[in-house]
Write a protein that holds these residues in place. Structure first.
Motif, PDB file in Angstrom:
ATOM      1  N   ALA A  88      21.293 -12.679  10.309  1.00 38.71           N
ATOM      2  CA  ALA A  88      20.512 -13.793   9.772  1.00 38.71           C
ATOM      3  C   ALA A  88      19.052 -13.381   9.614  1.00 38.71           C
ATOM      4  N   LYS A  89      18.619 -12.439  10.451  1.00 35.83           N
ATOM      5  CA  LYS A  89      17.255 -11.925  10.388  1.00 35.83           C
ATOM      6  C   LYS A  89      17.321 -10.420  10.620  1.00 35.83           C
ATOM      7  N   ALA A  90      16.734  -9.652   9.725  1.00 34.02           N
ATOM      8  CA  ALA A  90      16.760  -8.197   9.834  1.00 34.02           C
ATOM      9  C   ALA A  90      15.337  -7.656   9.887  1.00 34.02           C
ATOM     10  N   TYR A  91      15.152  -6.638  10.688  1.00 32.95           N
ATOM     11  CA  TYR A  91      13.856  -5.970  10.849  1.00 32.95           C
ATOM     12  C   TYR A  91      13.975  -4.573  10.238  1.00 32.95           C
ATOM     13  N   PRO A  92      13.327  -4.304   9.108  1.00 30.76           N
ATOM     14  CA  PRO A  92      13.478  -3.015   8.436  1.00 30.76           C
ATOM     15  C   PRO A  92      13.192  -1.808   9.325  1.00 30.76           C
ATOM     16  N   THR A 118      13.459   2.493   1.314  1.00 35.31           N
ATOM     17  CA  THR A 118      14.806   2.709   1.844  1.00 35.31           C
ATOM     18  C   THR A 118      15.070   1.809   3.040  1.00 35.31           C
ATOM     19  N   LYS A 119      14.098   1.677   3.946  1.00 36.94           N
ATOM     20  CA  LYS A 119      14.260   0.795   5.104  1.00 36.94           C
ATOM     21  C   LYS A 119      14.472  -0.659   4.659  1.00 36.94           C
ATOM     22  N   GLY A 142       0.287  -0.416   8.426  1.00 39.08           N
ATOM     23  CA  GLY A 142      -0.440   0.788   8.035  1.00 39.08           C
ATOM     24  C   GLY A 142       0.020   1.287   6.678  1.00 39.08           C
ATOM     25  N   ALA A 143      -0.259   2.549   6.396  1.00 41.85           N
ATOM     26  CA  ALA A 143       0.104   3.148   5.106  1.00 41.85           C
ATOM     27  C   ALA A 143       1.613   3.342   5.031  1.00 41.85           C
ATOM     28  N   GLN A 144       2.219   2.839   3.970  1.00 40.83           N
ATOM     29  CA  GLN A 144       3.661   2.953   3.755  1.00 40.83           C
ATOM     30  C   GLN A 144       3.923   3.580   2.392  1.00 40.83           C
ATOM     31  N   THR A 145       4.961   4.392   2.298  1.00 39.13           N
ATOM     32  CA  THR A 145       5.385   4.961   1.038  1.00 39.13           C
ATOM     33  C   THR A 145       6.642   4.237   0.588  1.00 39.13           C
ATOM     34  N   VAL A 146       6.588   3.661  -0.601  1.00 41.94           N
ATOM     35  CA  VAL A 146       7.766   3.008  -1.166  1.00 41.94           C
ATOM     36  C   VAL A 146       8.564   4.105  -1.856  1.00 41.94           C
ATOM     37  N   ASP A 147       9.549   4.640  -1.134  1.00 45.13           N
ATOM     38  CA  ASP A 147      10.305   5.796  -1.588  1.00 45.13           C
ATOM     39  C   ASP A 147      11.493   5.442  -2.478  1.00 45.13           C
ATOM     40  N   ALA A 148      11.728   4.159  -2.710  1.00 41.95           N
ATOM     41  CA  ALA A 148      12.817   3.704  -3.576  1.00 41.95           C
ATOM     42  C   ALA A 148      12.457   2.321  -4.105  1.00 41.95           C
ATOM     43  N   THR A 149      12.975   1.994  -5.279  1.00 39.35           N
ATOM     44  CA  THR A 149      12.790   0.651  -5.811  1.00 39.35           C
ATOM     45  C   THR A 149      13.494  -0.334  -4.893  1.00 39.35           C
ATOM     46  N   THR A 152       6.222   5.361  -8.853  1.00 40.49           N
ATOM     47  CA  THR A 152       6.994   4.860  -9.996  1.00 40.49           C
ATOM     48  C   THR A 152       8.013   3.802  -9.581  1.00 40.49           C
ATOM     49  N   ASN A 153       8.092   3.493  -8.295  1.00 40.39           N
ATOM     50  CA  ASN A 153       9.052   2.502  -7.804  1.00 40.39           C
ATOM     51  C   ASN A 153       8.524   1.086  -8.006  1.00 40.39           C
ATOM     52  N   GLN A 154       9.431   0.116  -7.897  1.00 43.13           N
ATOM     53  CA  GLN A 154       9.090  -1.278  -8.131  1.00 43.13           C
ATOM     54  C   GLN A 154       9.661  -2.149  -7.027  1.00 43.13           C
ATOM     55  N   ILE A 155       9.193  -3.385  -6.958  1.00 42.80           N
ATOM     56  CA  ILE A 155       9.812  -4.412  -6.136  1.00 42.80           C
ATOM     57  C   ILE A 155      10.338  -5.451  -7.111  1.00 42.80           C
TER      58      ILE A 155
END
Length: 181
Positions: free
Chosen positions: A91-95, A105-106, A128-135, A155-158
């Motif tokens: 019901a609740k997930a923590y990446p 990915t997380k 802090g600083a995060q890398t969005v490694d996947a859309t 080049t990734n998106q949300i």
């Protein structure tokens, strides 16, 4: 064996076997466990508690379905790992509890653990600083809570593709890999 308080502490016993012990009210995982087959943990099963530092690794057809189950997972730790299998029914997930080299990915792994009907993704532990490694694709009616972070999207998106989905927080999103507000 079941303690006088109805608890089983697993360290060498399999998780599936501990779930079915008569009189058990709580299963506490204290060390790493490898899940190699599907386990469904339901509302009538004992509370599942994962102690900080213990990791559930999935291999082969390993999966954990928490359908209506009661569970306690430690904050600020990764407790799920593996290249196959899945955790579902949260019901609740923590990446931060899920495997992945980066924020994208997380987040996608945490989103996969939420039922189709929706839930909450609490990403306030990723700061802090995060890398969005996947859309990141939000295709369920989830409420995403973000913490104080800066994300380099590259080049990734949300993508939000679900009615009723929301993103709340104080995040800084940077499509050009530089700080922005």
């Amino acid at each position: 064996t079941v303690s006088s308080t109805g608890q089983i502490t697993t360290n060498s016993a399999t998780l599936a076997a501990a779930r079915t012990v008569a009189g058990c009210k709580r299963v506490i995982v204290t060390s790493n466990q490898t899940i190699t087959s599907a386990i469904t943990w339901g509302a009538s099963d004992p509370v599942l508690e994962i102690e900080k530092g213990a990791i559930l690794t999935f291999s082969g057809s390993g999966a954990l379905n928490l359908t209506g189950a009661s569970y306690v997972f430690p904050p600020d730790s990764q407790i799920f790992d593996g290249t196959s299998g899945a955790v579902t029914g949260l019901a609740k997930a923590y990446p931060q509890h899920f495997p992945g080299a980066g924020f994208g990915t997380k987040m996608n792994n945490a989103l996969a653990a939420i039922p189709t009907a929706g839930g909450i993704i609490d990403a306030t532990g990723l700061i802090g600083a995060q890398t969005v490694d996947a859309t990141i694709t939000i295709s369920k009616p989830v409420r995403v809570l973000l913490g104080a972070y800066t994300a380099a999207l590259g080049t990734n998106q949300i993508l939000i593709r679900a009615s009723g989905a929301s993103i709340e927080g104080i995040a800084k999103i940077d499509e050009n890999n530089s700080p922005s507000r």
